[in-house]
Design a protein around this motif. Structure first.
Motif, short mmCIF file in Angstrom:
data_model
loop_
_atom_site.label_atom_id
_atom_site.label_comp_id
_atom_site.label_asym_id
_atom_site.label_seq_id
_atom_site.Cartn_x
_atom_site.Cartn_y
_atom_site.Cartn_z
N GLU A 196 25.18 44.83 78.84
CA GLU A 196 24.34 44.55 77.66
C GLU A 196 25.09 43.80 76.57
N MET A 197 26.32 43.37 76.84
CA MET A 197 27.12 42.69 75.82
C MET A 197 26.47 41.38 75.37
N THR A 198 25.95 40.62 76.31
CA THR A 198 25.31 39.34 75.96
C THR A 198 24.11 39.58 75.06
N LYS A 199 23.30 40.57 75.42
CA LYS A 199 22.12 40.90 74.62
C LYS A 199 22.53 41.35 73.23
N MET A 200 23.63 42.12 73.14
CA MET A 200 24.12 42.60 71.85
C MET A 200 24.56 41.43 70.97
N LYS A 201 25.30 40.47 71.56
CA LYS A 201 25.77 39.31 70.79
C LYS A 201 24.61 38.49 70.26
N GLN A 202 23.56 38.34 71.05
CA GLN A 202 22.38 37.61 70.59
C GLN A 202 21.72 38.34 69.43
N ALA A 203 21.65 39.68 69.52
CA ALA A 203 21.03 40.47 68.45
C ALA A 203 21.81 40.37 67.15
N LEU A 204 23.14 40.25 67.24
CA LEU A 204 23.97 40.17 66.04
C LEU A 204 23.72 38.90 65.24
N ASP A 206 20.79 37.65 64.83
CA ASP A 206 19.43 37.70 64.31
C ASP A 206 19.48 37.93 62.80
N ASN A 207 18.76 37.10 62.05
CA ASN A 207 18.78 37.19 60.58
C ASN A 207 17.50 37.78 60.01
N GLU A 208 16.68 38.39 60.85
CA GLU A 208 15.46 39.00 60.35
C GLU A 208 15.79 40.16 59.41
N THR A 209 14.90 40.37 58.43
CA THR A 209 15.11 41.47 57.48
C THR A 209 15.13 42.80 58.21
N LEU A 210 14.22 42.98 59.14
CA LEU A 210 14.18 44.20 59.95
C LEU A 210 14.18 43.80 61.42
N PHE A 211 15.21 44.21 62.13
CA PHE A 211 15.36 43.87 63.55
C PHE A 211 15.05 45.10 64.41
N LYS A 212 14.25 44.90 65.46
CA LYS A 212 13.90 45.99 66.38
C LYS A 212 14.13 45.52 67.82
N ASP A 213 14.66 46.42 68.64
CA ASP A 213 14.82 46.10 70.06
C ASP A 213 15.22 47.37 70.81
N GLU A 228 15.88 52.90 71.15
CA GLU A 228 15.19 51.86 70.39
C GLU A 228 15.85 51.82 69.02
N ILE A 229 16.33 50.65 68.62
CA ILE A 229 17.06 50.55 67.35
C ILE A 229 16.26 49.74 66.34
N GLN A 230 16.49 50.09 65.06
CA GLN A 230 15.98 49.30 63.94
C GLN A 230 17.16 49.06 63.02
N SER A 231 17.38 47.81 62.63
CA SER A 231 18.54 47.52 61.77
C SER A 231 18.15 46.53 60.68
N THR A 232 18.92 46.58 59.59
CA THR A 232 18.71 45.65 58.49
C THR A 232 20.05 45.31 57.86
N LYS A 240 29.81 42.70 54.34
CA LYS A 240 28.54 42.44 54.98
C LYS A 240 28.39 43.40 56.16
N ALA A 241 27.30 44.13 56.16
CA ALA A 241 27.14 45.17 57.17
C ALA A 241 25.67 45.26 57.60
N LYS A 242 25.46 46.11 58.59
CA LYS A 242 24.11 46.41 59.04
C LYS A 242 23.91 47.92 59.07
N LEU A 243 22.76 48.34 58.55
CA LEU A 243 22.35 49.73 58.65
C LEU A 243 21.45 49.86 59.87
N MET A 244 21.77 50.82 60.74
CA MET A 244 21.03 50.94 62.00
C MET A 244 20.48 52.35 62.18
N LEU A 245 19.21 52.43 62.56
CA LEU A 245 18.57 53.68 62.94
C LEU A 245 18.40 53.67 64.45
N VAL A 246 18.67 54.81 65.09
CA VAL A 246 18.66 54.87 66.56
C VAL A 246 17.72 55.98 67.02
#
Length: 343
Positions: A196-204, A206-213, A228-232, A240-246
Motif C-alpha cells: 500500500e506504499m504507492t497508494k499512501m504516497k498518492q494520498a499524501l 492530496d490537497n483536499e480540505t478533507l481527505f477520505k479513503d 477508513e481514514i479521514q484527514s485534514t 505542516k501536519a495532518k490530523l487523521m481519524l481512523v
C-alpha cells in the motif's frame, strides 16, 4: 470622566505615598467601580497574593521597594502573581532594562514622569483584554486537546514532510498496541503493508480540505486490519501536519462479505428450488399418472417402482443439499461478531 463601568480590583505595590496617591487618582478618574489595595513592600505584596490569589485584575509594581528592587523584585512578583498581568511603574527611563523586563514576563513598562490617566487607562484595558483573549485561547486549546485525547476514535497527527507521528491519542494507543513513546519514534509507513506504499504516497499529495479513503494497517502484534481514514491539513507546533481519524472497518467488511455470500447461497437455493427440484418431481408425477391410467403387469410395475425410487432418492439428495445451504445461512455460523461492527 469615567471610561469604564466594569468592576476592577488592583494591587499597587508602591512605598511612596505621593506616587500611590497619583496612581489612585488616575485610576479613579477612569474606572467607576474600583477597589485598590496598597502593598508598601514585597513582603506585603506576597501576603496579598498568597491570601487572595488571582483576585486582582492588575498588579502595579514600583521597582524600588525597601526589601527588594529591580530584576530580583520582578522575578519574585511574577512568581507569586501567576497569570495576573504586572505593569511596572518606574521613575527611571532605562530602555535596555525595560526590554529585559518585558522578556522576563511583565505586561507593560511605564515611566512615572510620563504617566497620566489616559496612558494608565489604555495600559490597564489593553492588558486585561489581552489576558482575557489569552484565557479564551488556552480554554480553546484545552477543549480541542480534550476532544483529541479523550476521543474514543483513534486519532493522530503526523508531519507531512518526515511522516513521523507528532501526537497520538489514547484510543489509537489502545487499538494498535504501541505505547506513545513507540508511536513517536515511528512514521506512518511503519503501520502500513508494503503493497500500500504507492497508494499512501498518492494520498499524501492530496490537497483536499478533507481527505477520505480506505487503507490497510498493521497493529503491533502483526494483525492486519481494514480502516477508513479521514484527514485534514493543520499546523502543529509550527510544522505542516495532518490530523487523521481512523475507523476500523475490519468486522464491517467481514459482515458485508458474509451477507454477499449468503445472498449467493440464497440465489443458489432459489435456482435449485425452481429448476433442480422440478425435474424429479415431474418424473414422479408422470410415473404415477401412467400407473393410474394403465393396467401394468408385474415386470412393468417393478420397472416403475424402481424409477420412482430413483427419482425419490434424487429428490432426497436435493433436499439435503438445500438443508445444508440453509444451515450455512445461520447467523451463529456465518456472522459471528457482526453485532460489534458498529461499536
Amino acid at each position: 470622566m469615567k471610561e469604564s463601568s466594569a468592576s476592577y480590583k488592583f494591587l499597587v505595590v508602591e512605598d511612596n505615598p505621593g506616587d500611590f496617591y497619583l496612581i489612585e487618582e488616575y485610576l479613579t478618574e477612569s474606572f467607576a467601580s474600583l477597589k485598590i489595595e496598597n502593598a508598601k513592600n514585597f513582603t506585603e505584596a506576597k501576603e496579598y497574593l498568597t491570601k487572595s490569589p488571582y483576585c486582582f485584575n492588575i498588579i502595579f509594581l514600583d521597582l524600588s521597594l525597601p526589601d527588594k528592587q529591580g530584576e530580583e523584585l520582578i522575578k519574585n512578583i511574577l512568581l507569586n502573581a501567576g497569570e495576573i498581568p504586572v505593569i511596572v511603574l518606574t521613575g527611571y527611563s532605562d530602555i535596555a532594562f525595560s526590554v529585559r523586563s518585558l522578556h522576563l514576563g511583565v505586561a507593560d513598562y511605564l515611566n512615572k514622569d510620563e504617566l497620566n490617566a489616559t496612558l494608565l487607562y489604555k495600559s490597564v484595558v489593553y492588558n486585561i483584554e489581552r489576558k482575557r483573549k489569552k484565557d479564551e485561547l488556552e480554554e480553546s486549546k484545552k477543549l480541542y486537546s480534550d476532544l483529541f485525547h479523550l476521543s474514543p476514535i483513534p486519532m493522530w497527527v503526523f508531519d507531512v514532510k518526515t511522516l513521523f507521528f507528532l501526537d497520538v491519542n489514547q484510543a489509537a494507543i489502545n487499538h494498535y498496541g504501541y505505547s506513545l513513546q513507540e508511536f513517536l519514534a515511528m512514521t506512518i509507513k511503519d503501520i502500513k503493508p508494503l503493497e500500500e506504499m504507492t497508494k499512501m504516497k498518492q494520498a499524501l499529495h492530496d490537497n483536499e480540505t478533507l481527505f477520505k479513503d480506505k487503507f490497510k494497517h498493521i497493529k503491533k502484534n502483526g494483525t492486519q486490519i481494514d480502516v477508513e481514514i479521514q484527514s485534514t491539513h493543520i499546523e502543529f507546533l509550527g510544522r505542516k501536519a495532518k490530523l487523521m481519524l481512523v475507523y476500523d472497518i475490519t468486522e464491517k467488511i467481514k459482515y458485508l462479505k458474509t451477507i454477499e455470500s449468503q445472498n449467493e447461497n440464497l440465489k443458489e437455493i432459489a435456482r435449485i428450488q425452481s429448476h433442480v427440484v422440478r425435474s424429479p418431481v415431474a418424473r414422479i408425477l408422470g410415473l404415477l399418472n401412467y400407473m393410474e391410467e394403465y393396467d401394468l403387469d408385474d415386470e412393468e410395475k417393478k420397472f416403475f417402482q424402481k424409477s420412482l425410487k430413483t427419482s425419490v432418492l434424487e429428490l432426497d439428495d436435493i433436499i439435503k443439499d438445500i438443508t445444508h445451504k440453509t444451515q450455512q445461512l445461520s447467523p451463529q455460523n456465518n456472522i459471528n461478531g457482526s453485532k460489534n461492527i458498529f461499536k
